[in-house]
Design an enzyme around this catalytic site. Structure first.
Site, short mmCIF file in Angstrom:
data_model
loop_
_atom_site.label_atom_id
_atom_site.label_comp_id
_atom_site.label_asym_id
_atom_site.label_seq_id
_atom_site.Cartn_x
_atom_site.Cartn_y
_atom_site.Cartn_z
N HIS A 1 48.37 1.72 -41.88
CA HIS A 1 48.93 2.54 -40.80
C HIS A 1 48.42 2.12 -39.43
O HIS A 1 47.26 1.70 -39.28
CB HIS A 1 48.72 4.03 -41.05
CG HIS A 1 47.29 4.49 -41.08
ND1 HIS A 1 46.60 4.85 -39.95
CD2 HIS A 1 46.42 4.66 -42.11
CE1 HIS A 1 45.38 5.24 -40.28
NE2 HIS A 1 45.23 5.12 -41.59
N ASP B 1 48.46 4.11 -36.59
CA ASP B 1 47.88 5.15 -35.74
C ASP B 1 46.39 5.35 -36.02
O ASP B 1 45.89 4.99 -37.09
CB ASP B 1 48.63 6.48 -35.92
CG ASP B 1 48.68 6.96 -37.37
OD1 ASP B 1 48.87 6.12 -38.27
OD2 ASP B 1 48.49 8.18 -37.61
N ASP C 1 39.49 2.52 -39.98
CA ASP C 1 40.67 3.33 -40.34
C ASP C 1 41.77 3.15 -39.33
O ASP C 1 41.82 3.85 -38.35
CB ASP C 1 40.23 4.80 -40.45
CG ASP C 1 41.36 5.72 -40.84
OD1 ASP C 1 42.37 5.21 -41.35
OD2 ASP C 1 41.25 6.93 -40.61
N GLU D 1 50.23 8.21 -39.95
CA GLU D 1 49.51 8.57 -41.18
C GLU D 1 48.58 9.75 -40.96
O GLU D 1 48.37 10.57 -41.85
CB GLU D 1 48.72 7.36 -41.70
CG GLU D 1 48.19 7.53 -43.12
CD GLU D 1 46.85 8.24 -43.19
OE1 GLU D 1 46.52 8.78 -44.26
OE2 GLU D 1 46.12 8.29 -42.18
N GLU D 2 48.03 9.82 -39.74
CA GLU D 2 46.98 10.82 -39.49
C GLU D 2 47.54 12.23 -39.25
O GLU D 2 46.80 13.20 -39.29
CB GLU D 2 46.12 10.39 -38.30
CG GLU D 2 45.44 9.04 -38.46
CD GLU D 2 44.32 9.05 -39.50
OE1 GLU D 2 44.10 10.10 -40.12
OE2 GLU D 2 43.70 7.99 -39.70
N ASP E 1 43.10 2.12 -47.57
CA ASP E 1 42.82 3.14 -46.56
C ASP E 1 41.75 4.13 -47.00
O ASP E 1 41.57 5.16 -46.37
CB ASP E 1 44.13 3.88 -46.22
CG ASP E 1 44.02 4.69 -44.94
OD1 ASP E 1 43.16 4.35 -44.10
OD2 ASP E 1 44.77 5.66 -44.78
N HIS F 1 37.17 8.46 -38.87
CA HIS F 1 37.21 9.68 -38.04
C HIS F 1 35.84 10.05 -37.45
O HIS F 1 35.73 11.07 -36.77
CB HIS F 1 37.77 10.89 -38.81
CG HIS F 1 39.14 10.65 -39.35
ND1 HIS F 1 39.98 11.67 -39.74
CD2 HIS F 1 39.85 9.51 -39.56
CE1 HIS F 1 41.12 11.17 -40.19
NE2 HIS F 1 41.06 9.85 -40.08
ZN ZN Z 1 43.56 5.90 -42.56
#
Ligand code: ZN
Length: 416
Positions: A101, A103, A134, A168-169, A197, A391
């Site tokens: 992903h 984003d 990520d 995705e987030e 991921d 994150h």
């Molecule tokens: Zn991710």
């Protein structure tokens, strides 16, 4: 390709990937400078990052990228990009996909970062920056595995493809979910899918199953009054606190174990608590809090809902409050990818070859993008070797994992 040839090709490709380490770091640096935050998190989406990526893919003579944009009024340009590149193999019996992903999540409190989150800082084999793990690690590894085959002029045994998706987030409505709803025919039932991921430090965790997720928000209503005269009101906070303690019973109501999962049981945890009154001498008339429940797939979320409602009725009776519940997330688990599916066994082989460890199929608490594919009956495995910094402040990716994962991906492409 016979197996001896395949092994020789794999060795050549491995060397090519190791030699590309500096270029891979360079790509990480470039990706990091283009924040691709979704509009739901206050950003302007993935378009700029996608444009940069497409330019690189063309420069590196990749097959022409196919675009499957999702209309979205909240970003400049009105669409969220989804990009696919495909390379024909000797057989089209199935396609080996790697899906990543574009984003990233916002950096959070900037002062918690040691250096600027949008500028990669290289330090002792670690690349620090928002998105480096990520999901840039996955993006860069996938691109360089694919590029190594292209540069060597290798035709893989089966078709191979990379997908770079948006959103995705924040729910995948403009990414994986959009593709499955609007372009289902891109994916065949025999296809294999790797989603790099999530993972653990030694690369031994292949995620094949998820728990169902229910987020429950409780609103307890009583009657506000002065702290000195509780009998003139109804203390919503006290009732809420009793309910929270009572809900601990859910662990006994839904006791099943499944050792595929870590932790092996369903979990029911109080999380968010909204502020109520501002001063100590006021009895709160309203109390709002939430639970995050991760439930083994053998249980129905409806049964959890009825059990929770029973506890609410009991607390209403005892305390004279009224309680309403809402489910901000209600996500029954998709049926798992079989622990012996070809994507899983092929991954295990590649991981053994590259990292020298035995990886095993496992279940996690849920929420990966793999669910959209599993729901449609497509076997998807989530795997990567990472320190799980997603994150967090000072998110980083280990350079050796980026290179190692790319080599595992090449192993998958070549079916060594
Ligand atoms: Zn991710």
């Amino acid at each position: 390709m016979n197996s001896r040839d395949a092994k020789a090709v794999f060795d050549r490709i491995s060397t090519l990937i190791s030699d590309a380490e500096d270029e891979m770091i360079e790509m990480q640096k470039n990706l990091c400078t283009i924040p691709a935050v979704s509009p739901d998190s206050g950003g302007d989406g993935e378009a700029a990052k996608a444009a940069w990526l497409i330019e690189r893919l063309r420069e590196w003579n990749f097959p022409e990228p196919e675009m499957y944009p999702a209309p979205c009024a909240d970003v400049e340009g009105g669409e969220r990009p989804n990009i696919i590149v495909k390379l024909k193999g000797e057989s089209d019996e199935f396609t080996m996909w790697i899906l990543t992903h574009l984003d990233v999540v916002p950096p959070g409190e900037q002062s918690m970062w040691t250096s600027d989150p949008w500028t990669v800082r290289v330090d002792e084999g670690k690349l620090y920056g928002r998105g480096t793990e990520d999901n840039h690690q996955g993006i860069v590894s996938a691109v360089f595995a694919f590029k190594a085959l292209l540069d060597e002029g290798i035709t893989p045994p089966h078709d191979i493809a990379l997908a770079f998706v948006s959103d995705e987030e924040t729910g995948s409505g403009f990414g994986a979910d959009f593709l499955m709803k609007n372009h289902r025919d891109l994916f065949g039932s025999e296809d294999r899918m790797l989603i790099p991921d999530a993972g653990n430090e030694d690369g031994t965790m292949i995620e094949v199953a998820e728990k169902s997720i229910a987020w429950i928000e409780f609103t307890v209503k009583g009657k506000q009054t002065h702290g000195s005269t509780p009998d003139h009101g109804v203390n919503a906070h006290k009732a809420g606190a009793h309910l929270i303690v009572m809900l601990e019973q859910l662990y006994e109501d839904f006791p099943a174990r499944d050792d595929l999962f870590e932790p092996p049981v369903s979990t029911f945890e109080p999380t968010l608590k909204k502020a109520n009154v501002e001063n100590i001498n006021t009895i709160p008339g309203e109390d709002v809090f939430a639970f995050d429940c991760r439930v083994l797939a053998g249980y129905k979320l409806e049964d959890l809902r009825s059990r929770v409602e029973e506890y609410c009725r009991e607390v209403e009776r005892i305390f004279g409050v009224s309680i309403s519940i809402e489910f901000p997330t209600w996500q029954p688990a998709a049926s798992p990818t079989a622990p012996d599916a070809p994507i899983v066994t092929a991954l295990q082989k590649g991981i053994r070859e590259v990292y020298g460890v035995e990886a095993r199929p496992m279940g996690i608490g849920g929420g990966t993008v793999a669910a959209f594919f599993r729901e449609a009956g497509l076997p998807a495995a989530v795997w990567s070797r990472m320190d799980d910094m997603a994150h967090q402040h000072d998110e980083y990716c280990l350079t050796e994992n980026m290179v190692g994962d790319a080599t595992v991906m090449a192993h998958l492409f070549l079916e060594v």
